[in-house]
Motif scaffolding. Structure first.
Motif, PDB file in Angstrom:
ATOM      1  N   GLY A 168     -26.100  -4.176  36.429  1.00  0.00           N
ATOM      2  CA  GLY A 168     -26.830  -3.747  34.976  1.00  0.00           C
ATOM      3  C   GLY A 168     -26.528  -2.307  34.564  1.00  0.00           C
ATOM      4  N   PHE A 169     -27.415  -1.705  33.778  1.00  0.00           N
ATOM      5  CA  PHE A 169     -26.855  -0.674  33.070  1.00  0.00           C
ATOM      6  C   PHE A 169     -27.591   0.546  33.405  1.00  0.00           C
ATOM      7  CE2 PHE A 169     -25.976  -4.713  30.750  1.00  0.00           C
ATOM      8  CZ  PHE A 169     -24.956  -4.501  30.189  1.00  0.00           C
ATOM      9  N   ASP A 170     -28.853   0.459  33.914  1.00  0.00           N
ATOM     10  CA  ASP A 170     -29.692   1.653  34.039  1.00  0.00           C
ATOM     11  C   ASP A 170     -28.731   2.742  34.715  1.00  0.00           C
ATOM     12  OD1 ASP A 170     -32.514   1.097  33.468  1.00  0.00           O
ATOM     13  OD2 ASP A 170     -31.835  -0.906  34.741  1.00  0.00           O
ATOM     14  N   ILE A 171     -29.220   4.017  34.306  1.00  0.00           N
ATOM     15  CA  ILE A 171     -28.510   5.056  34.656  1.00  0.00           C
ATOM     16  C   ILE A 171     -29.781   5.983  35.546  1.00  0.00           C
ATOM     17  CG2 ILE A 171     -26.937   6.999  34.386  1.00  0.00           C
ATOM     18  CD1 ILE A 171     -25.864   5.582  32.063  1.00  0.00           C
ATOM     19  N   ASP A 172     -29.681   6.206  36.883  1.00  0.00           N
ATOM     20  CA  ASP A 172     -30.598   7.187  37.099  1.00  0.00           C
ATOM     21  C   ASP A 172     -31.227   8.369  36.448  1.00  0.00           C
ATOM     22  OD1 ASP A 172     -31.227   5.606  39.394  1.00  0.00           O
ATOM     23  OD2 ASP A 172     -29.946   6.622  40.827  1.00  0.00           O
ATOM     24  N   GLY A 173     -32.383   8.685  36.106  1.00  0.00           N
ATOM     25  CA  GLY A 173     -32.857   9.656  35.521  1.00  0.00           C
ATOM     26  C   GLY A 173     -32.579   9.726  33.916  1.00  0.00           C
ATOM     27  N   THR A 174     -31.754   8.810  33.391  1.00  0.00           N
ATOM     28  CA  THR A 174     -31.466   8.848  32.104  1.00  0.00           C
ATOM     29  C   THR A 174     -32.250   7.683  31.197  1.00  0.00           C
ATOM     30  OG1 THR A 174     -29.121   9.407  32.736  1.00  0.00           O
ATOM     31  CG2 THR A 174     -29.383   8.716  30.365  1.00  0.00           C
ATOM     32  N   LYS A 175     -32.860   8.197  30.120  1.00  0.00           N
ATOM     33  CA  LYS A 175     -33.306   7.137  28.978  1.00  0.00           C
ATOM     34  C   LYS A 175     -32.565   6.696  28.283  1.00  0.00           C
ATOM     35  CE  LYS A 175     -37.247   7.181  26.132  1.00  0.00           C
ATOM     36  NZ  LYS A 175     -37.853   7.813  25.158  1.00  0.00           N
ATOM     37  N   ILE A 176     -32.275   5.535  28.220  1.00  0.00           N
ATOM     38  CA  ILE A 176     -31.122   4.924  27.530  1.00  0.00           C
ATOM     39  C   ILE A 176     -31.653   4.583  25.969  1.00  0.00           C
ATOM     40  CG2 ILE A 176     -29.409   3.178  27.316  1.00  0.00           C
ATOM     41  CD1 ILE A 176     -28.870   3.238  30.292  1.00  0.00           C
ATOM     42  N   ASP A 177     -32.441   3.668  26.164  1.00  0.00           N
ATOM     43  CA  ASP A 177     -33.370   3.269  24.725  1.00  0.00           C
ATOM     44  C   ASP A 177     -32.362   2.678  23.593  1.00  0.00           C
ATOM     45  OD1 ASP A 177     -35.830   3.299  25.491  1.00  0.00           O
ATOM     46  OD2 ASP A 177     -36.228   5.201  24.423  1.00  0.00           O
ATOM     47  N   ALA A 178     -31.358   1.974  24.005  1.00  0.00           N
ATOM     48  CA  ALA A 178     -30.435   1.521  22.991  1.00  0.00           C
ATOM     49  C   ALA A 178     -30.769   0.733  21.727  1.00  0.00           C
ATOM     50  CB  ALA A 178     -29.167   0.635  23.975  1.00  0.00           C
ATOM     51  N   GLU A 179     -30.162   0.711  20.644  1.00  0.00           N
ATOM     52  CA  GLU A 179     -30.687  -0.081  19.615  1.00  0.00           C
ATOM     53  C   GLU A 179     -29.614  -0.772  19.404  1.00  0.00           C
ATOM     54  OE1 GLU A 179     -30.315   3.567  17.343  1.00  0.00           O
ATOM     55  OE2 GLU A 179     -32.129   4.063  18.348  1.00  0.00           O
ATOM     56  N   ALA A 180     -28.527  -0.689  19.802  1.00  0.00           N
ATOM     57  CA  ALA A 180     -27.477  -1.659  19.590  1.00  0.00           C
ATOM     58  C   ALA A 180     -26.788  -1.546  21.008  1.00  0.00           C
ATOM     59  CB  ALA A 180     -26.389  -0.986  18.671  1.00  0.00           C
ATOM     60  N   VAL A 181     -26.141  -3.053  21.268  1.00  0.00           N
ATOM     61  CA  VAL A 181     -25.510  -3.477  22.356  1.00  0.00           C
ATOM     62  C   VAL A 181     -24.274  -4.081  21.959  1.00  0.00           C
ATOM     63  CG1 VAL A 181     -25.556  -4.463  24.783  1.00  0.00           C
ATOM     64  CG2 VAL A 181     -27.615  -3.384  23.710  1.00  0.00           C
ATOM     65  N   PHE A 182     -22.830  -3.616  22.567  1.00  0.00           N
ATOM     66  CA  PHE A 182     -21.782  -4.462  22.420  1.00  0.00           C
ATOM     67  C   PHE A 182     -21.203  -4.947  23.657  1.00  0.00           C
ATOM     68  CE2 PHE A 182     -17.258  -4.416  21.959  1.00  0.00           C
ATOM     69  CZ  PHE A 182     -16.847  -5.525  20.810  1.00  0.00           C
ATOM     70  N   LEU A 183     -20.951  -6.186  23.645  1.00  0.00           N
ATOM     71  CA  LEU A 183     -20.491  -6.712  25.019  1.00  0.00           C
ATOM     72  C   LEU A 183     -19.203  -7.431  24.673  1.00  0.00           C
ATOM     73  CD1 LEU A 183     -23.693  -8.324  26.801  1.00  0.00           C
ATOM     74  CD2 LEU A 183     -22.765  -6.041  27.015  1.00  0.00           C
ATOM     75  N   ASP A 184     -18.130  -6.611  25.362  1.00  0.00           N
ATOM     76  CA  ASP A 184     -16.611  -7.042  25.256  1.00  0.00           C
ATOM     77  C   ASP A 184     -16.359  -7.452  26.840  1.00  0.00           C
ATOM     78  OD1 ASP A 184     -13.816  -8.062  24.775  1.00  0.00           O
ATOM     79  OD2 ASP A 184     -13.395  -6.300  23.696  1.00  0.00           O
ATOM     80  N   LEU A 185     -16.797  -8.652  27.415  1.00  0.00           N
ATOM     81  CA  LEU A 185     -16.775  -8.883  28.726  1.00  0.00           C
ATOM     82  C   LEU A 185     -16.353 -10.447  28.752  1.00  0.00           C
ATOM     83  CD1 LEU A 185     -20.087  -7.449  29.841  1.00  0.00           C
ATOM     84  CD2 LEU A 185     -17.761  -6.526  30.365  1.00  0.00           C
ATOM     85  N   PRO A 186     -15.573 -10.838  29.902  1.00  0.00           N
ATOM     86  CA  PRO A 186     -15.222 -12.035  30.207  1.00  0.00           C
ATOM     87  C   PRO A 186     -16.821 -13.033  30.292  1.00  0.00           C
ATOM     88  CG  PRO A 186     -14.212 -10.847  31.842  1.00  0.00           C
ATOM     89  CD  PRO A 186     -15.094  -9.786  31.073  1.00  0.00           C
ATOM     90  N   SER A 187     -17.712 -12.559  30.843  1.00  0.00           N
ATOM     91  CA  SER A 187     -18.948 -13.305  30.948  1.00  0.00           C
ATOM     92  C   SER A 187     -20.301 -12.527  30.588  1.00  0.00           C
ATOM     93  CB  SER A 187     -18.862 -13.938  32.291  1.00  0.00           C
ATOM     94  OG  SER A 187     -18.667 -12.729  33.233  1.00  0.00           O
ATOM     95  N   PRO A 188     -20.415 -12.337  29.126  1.00  0.00           N
ATOM     96  CA  PRO A 188     -21.459 -11.453  28.887  1.00  0.00           C
ATOM     97  C   PRO A 188     -22.950 -12.022  28.996  1.00  0.00           C
ATOM     98  CG  PRO A 188     -20.213 -12.692  27.071  1.00  0.00           C
ATOM     99  CD  PRO A 188     -19.434 -12.885  28.061  1.00  0.00           C
ATOM    100  N   TRP A 189     -22.929 -13.485  29.488  1.00  0.00           N
ATOM    101  CA  TRP A 189     -24.089 -14.010  29.682  1.00  0.00           C
ATOM    102  C   TRP A 189     -24.566 -13.617  31.015  1.00  0.00           C
ATOM    103  CZ3 TRP A 189     -19.463 -16.301  29.064  1.00  0.00           C
ATOM    104  CH2 TRP A 189     -18.708 -16.694  30.359  1.00  0.00           C
ATOM    105  N   GLU A 190     -23.889 -13.222  31.872  1.00  0.00           N
ATOM    106  CA  GLU A 190     -24.208 -12.358  33.165  1.00  0.00           C
ATOM    107  C   GLU A 190     -24.609 -10.982  33.015  1.00  0.00           C
ATOM    108  OE1 GLU A 190     -21.140 -12.939  35.947  1.00  0.00           O
ATOM    109  OE2 GLU A 190     -20.955 -14.983  35.712  1.00  0.00           O
ATOM    110  N   ALA A 191     -24.566 -10.331  32.028  1.00  0.00           N
ATOM    111  CA  ALA A 191     -24.913  -9.003  31.717  1.00  0.00           C
ATOM    112  C   ALA A 191     -26.087  -9.120  30.887  1.00  0.00           C
ATOM    113  CB  ALA A 191     -23.926  -8.169  30.936  1.00  0.00           C
ATOM    114  N   ILE A 192     -26.382 -10.010  30.219  1.00  0.00           N
ATOM    115  CA  ILE A 192     -27.642  -9.844  29.358  1.00  0.00           C
ATOM    116  C   ILE A 192     -29.020  -9.962  29.820  1.00  0.00           C
ATOM    117  CG2 ILE A 192     -28.859 -11.673  27.436  1.00  0.00           C
ATOM    118  CD1 ILE A 192     -25.969 -12.554  26.485  1.00  0.00           C
TER     119      ILE A 192
END
Ligand code: SAM
Length: 360
Positions: A168-192
């Motif tokens: 996943g994307f969580d980073i300890d102690g960091t609020k991410i709160d993203a308004e936009a996500v760009f996935l350039d990965l072979p299997s984005p469905w596993e990251a969603i």
């Protein structure tokens, strides 16, 4: 110098894009005593210091010139060392505007790859936004981090060495709160499925998945639907280059001169064949090319032959034309866009309170 702001004069330590041709741009850091070797000759870095960005610089022997351009994400995309496939400007510019990324945006990018899109994202979100970029390949991650440091991008981004599909994307102690996500990965469905905890739930969040095959798009669409994303649309960018140039105006007199010249050379040729036939007694033997006269008029011919005129030469008349590239560039990837709308938390208590407020 930086990718996020602009300066006019080149100083020691600055980043310069040495532009040799449309397909050959050399990024350099200007250092006293160093030299840039090109097919036109050698350019001492010392001769660049103090010049305004955009200057044309001749080789000391005058054999050619380069342009000293300010760094931009577009020029970086054209010249960067490829560690992976990259996203090019026609796609990245469309994705940035379609996802509504602006200065101050908080954006997630995976994978970082060669950092081509990273530069474009950072230029857009700076100075107040933040980019969270993830790369699971250790060596590629390290190269990206050192490049971002060299390009002074680190204050606008956090680069993490992580397999986002597994962890996943969580980073300890960091609020991410993203308004936009760009996935350039072979299997984005596993990251969603991992995105829920890192996207904003205050406003809409937007996503773009970049995949070359329709089979990948179908799996991505299913994952987006299962994870609460709506307004799913797929787009393909087919970019076409338009060239603008000057074309010489050919006058009627030029056409007449040209026809007379063709006629004259035809008659000379026939005469030459006749002479050869008389000399050798047969037309067959005479079929040799007439030797070119050294005194031939090699002056300017507006129909192509003769000496070369530089485009735009003030001694001739020109008009401006625009011309499109002959063939459209081949397929890059499909862009799957979607939106995540925050859920309104409506409970009975709120409804009752609203009703009493209205009655009052
Ligand atoms: N968009 C990048 C650019 O413009 O330079 C190129 C990205 S490249 C095509 C894909 C990158 O994703 C590769 O560097 C690969 O190592 C990385 N990657 C693939 N699967 C990943 C995963 N599960 N987590 C993190 N990175 C991943």
């Amino acid at each position: 110098m930086s990718f996020t702001s602009f300066k006019t004069k080149i100083e020691e330590g600055d980043f310069v894009m040495a532009y040799l041709s449309r397909t050959h741009i050399k990024p350099i850091i200007v250092k006293k005593g160093e030299k840039l070797n090109t097919r036109f000759g050698t350019f001492p870095h010392d001769s660049m210091i103090g010049l305004p960005y955009g200057s044309q610089l001749m080789t000391p022997k005058g054999r050619g010139f380069i342009y000293l351009l300010h760094p931009t994400p577009e020029l970086w995309t054209m010249s960067l060392p490829h560690r992976t496939q990259i996203v090019y400007t026609p796609d990245s510019s469309y994705i940035v505007q379609r996802m509504g990324v602006i200065p101050g945006s908080r954006v997630i990018e995976a994978g970082t790859g060669s950092g081509s899109f990273t530069h474009a994202f950072v230029r857009t979100i700076a100075p107040t936004g933040k980019l969270f970029t993830y790369e699971f390949h250790k060596e590629r991650y390290e190269q990206a981090v050192s490049e971002f440091k060299e390009h002074k991008l680190q204050e606008y981004l956090i680069c993490t060495n992580r397999d986002v599909c597994a962890d996943g994307f969580d980073i300890d102690g960091t609020k991410i709160d993203a308004e936009a996500v760009f996935l350039d990965l072979p299997s984005p469905w596993e990251a969603i499925p991992h995105l829920k905890s890192v996207i904003t739930h205050e406003t809409e969040a937007r996503i773009c998945c970049f995949s070359p095959c329709v089979e990948q798009v179908l799996k991505t669409v299913t994952a987006l639907q299962e994870n609460g994303w709506t307004k799913i649309e797929m787009t393909e960018v087919s970019s076409l280059l338009w060239e603008s140039r000057k074309v010489m105006i050919r006058e009627l007199d030029d056409a007449i001169k040209r026809l007379k010249d063709v006629k004259k050379r035809q008659l000379e040729g026939i005469e030459y064949m006749k002479q050869m036939a008389v000399k050798y007694g047969s037309n067959k033997q005479a079929k040799v090319h007439k030797p070119r006269s050294k005194n031939r008029d090699r002056g300017f011919n507006p129909f192509g032959k003769g000496f070369h005129i530089i485009e735009g030469d003030e001694n001739y008349k020109w008009f401006d034309v625009s011309k499109e590239q002959k063939e459209i560039k081949t397929h890059t990837s499909y862009l799957t866009f979607a939106i995540h709308v925050p859920q309104l938390v409506v409970n009975d208590e709120n409804i009752e309170k609203q009703e009493t407020d209205t009655e009052k």
